[in-house]
Design an enzyme around this catalytic site. Structure first.
Site, PDB file in Angstrom:
ATOM      1  CD  GLU A 216     -25.490 -57.044  22.295  1.00 60.83           C
ATOM      2  OE1 GLU A 216     -25.181 -56.748  21.118  1.00 60.83           O
ATOM      3  OE2 GLU A 216     -24.813 -57.816  22.988  1.00 60.83           O
ATOM      4  CB  CYS A 250     -29.979 -53.133  15.755  1.00 54.27           C
ATOM      5  SG  CYS A 250     -30.015 -54.873  16.249  1.00 54.27           S
TER       6      CYS A 250
END
Length: 475
Positions: A216, A250
């Site tokens: 991720e 993110c």
């Protein structure tokens, strides 16, 4: 034992305990998930305080919402659904095997020991979220906390033994040496959340053990403003998503693509939205600090580079506060007008309160710009034009997307979360997380009848075999 020696010892202990426990019952899985919920509920305030210690300042309410409550919701969602996720998945068989009594199905088995390497920006949620899927799938877990959040790491290590035996769940902390050793362990699955550059090293380390990996990562998530967008609503939602955690997300909107004639309205709308959400910043308990001085200096370097290359940098500082005189690492939002690809702010993931703005004339120019760069983790479109919305979604590829808001797709537990290409590989959350951390084993059960003889598979081959071949050997 050194920390690195303890890694291998705990892995062996977890693997031995896992093998002895098989099969892992639904009751055991639910019990582990419930104990994880109890750990978070019992120490919610302590985790919020630890997060403030690590960040210099972090909004208590934000920490409780984004790190603690979101993790609890993931655990509870898994508790409610693990039984149905684990159910045998019946599959159709080739004709006429089903009619002759053969059966086929897929059953989801735990993989064994899952390694979780967590980042610093949401160090509780991005640890406990993967653990929810791993526990639901019946695995045991070893977790490595970020060295940038030592208070959170220490709290995990202190309280976890009150809820879990080390053979079920164990936490580790330390710097790059421990992280490297952790990633080199022969886990049955490894999930890493963090920067793309480090993700490449994780993938190399795991390759020697053929460990399956979920990455991720991050990237530059674009936000496309359509001409039909409701600008006041869009700017408030973008400001909320960009200012949350001081942009250290993110999935934060990394840059805006706006119609030529809308740029002034967009900038003014952002200023008004920030002032409404955060009338002040330095002493505002709702506004989080940049994690440390090194990251603050990195962000300042982006701004210096942009100014040197001709950008108009707009500081959004509603109360006119003196950030230079502050001892901390809080930063206001900076809007970078006239951003170009030559600027570092358009080359690297920003991960902070800086928002570049680029203009376009036709929507296809915005789409082409997105497609000319690495595939992002998230993509956002604002507008009321259904055809344009469909064109943006059809003509771009991203890990996930949210329409008329930012970030929200990541909080939907039954939507898979993950990246693509440089923004990551694999996905988790909900059922998809359960399956990521499970082995899908196919099972075929033969009936008493001699299928091989009927199908012409058994030697000596004869007319029946040739007839079976001829039946399928055609266009």
């Amino acid at each position: 034992m050194t920390d690195i020696q303890r890694l291998a010892a705990v892995l062996n202990r977890q693997r031995t305990a896992f093998q002895a426990e098989l099969p892992v019952s639904i009751a055991v899985r639910k019990d582990r998930l419930k104990r994880a919920v109890a750990l978070l509920v019992d120490h919610a305030d302590a985790f919020a305080a630890a997060l403030t210690d690590d960040f210099g300042h972090r909004s208590r309410e934000q920490s409780l919402m984004t790190d603690i409550v979101s993790s609890i919701r993931q655990m509870k969602h898994a508790i409610r659904n693990v039984e149905s996720w684990s159910a045998r998945d019946r599959r159709k068989l080739d004709f006429p095997l089903g009619l002759l009594g053969a059966k086929g199905w897929v059953e989801y088995q735990p993989k064994g020991v899952v390694g979780v390497i967590a980042p610093w920006n949401f160090p509780v949620q991005l640890t406990m979220g993967p653990i929810a899927g791993a526990f639901a799938a019946g695995n045991r877990v070893m977790a490595k906390s970020s060295e940038y959040t030592p208070a959170v790491a220490a709290l995990f290590e202190r309280v976890t033994p009150d809820y879990f035996d080390e053979s079920e769940l164990a936490f580790f902390s330390g710097g790059p040496e421990v992280g490297k050793a952790f990633s080199e362990l022969p886990f049955d699955h490894l999930i890493f959340t963090g920067a793309t550059g480090i993700g490449r090293h994780i993938l190399h380390a795991a390759a020697d053990n053929l460990t399956p990996v979920t990455l991720e990562l991050g990237g530059k998530s674009p936000t496309i403003i359509g001409r039909s967008a409701d600008l006041p609503a869009a700017m408030e939602r973008i400001a909320l998503g960009k200012m949350m955690n001081a942009g250290q997300i993110c999935l934060a909107p990394d840059y805006l693509l706006v119609p030529d004639e809308k740029e002034d309205a967009v900038v003014d709308g952002l200023k008004r939205a920030v002032a409404s959400l955060y009338p002040s910043l330095l002493d505002n308990p709702d506004y989080t600090s940049v994690i440390n001085a090194r990251h603050a200096a990195r962000l300042a370097g982006h701004l210096d580079d942009a100014r040197a290359k001709g950008a108009d940098v707009v500081e959004v500082n509603p109360a006119g506060e003196d950030f230079a005189a502050s001892n901390g690492n809080k930063m206001p939002l900076y809007i970078v007008r006239g951003a170009t690809d030559e600027m570092t702010v358009m080359q690297e993931e920003i991960f902070g309160p800086i928002l570049p703005v680029m203009r376009y004339d036709r929507i296809d120019q915005a789409i082409d710009y997105v497609n000319a760069h690495d595939r992002p983790l998230g993509l956002y479109y604002f507008g009321a034009d259904a055809d344009e919305e469909r064109r943006v979604l059809d003509r771009t590829i991203s890990g996930g997307a949210t329409v008329n808001d930012v970030l929200f797709h990541v909080s939907m537990e039954e939507l898979p979360f993950g990246g693509i290409g440089p923004s990551g590989m694999g996905h988790y959350h909900g059922r998809d997380g359960f399956r990521t951390f499970s082995h899908a084993r196919s099972v075929y059960k033969q009936p008493k009848i001699d299928i091989a003889r009927i199908a012409g598979f058994k030697p000596p081959y004869g007319a029946g075999t040739r007839k079976a071949i001829a039946r399928d050997l055609k266009r």
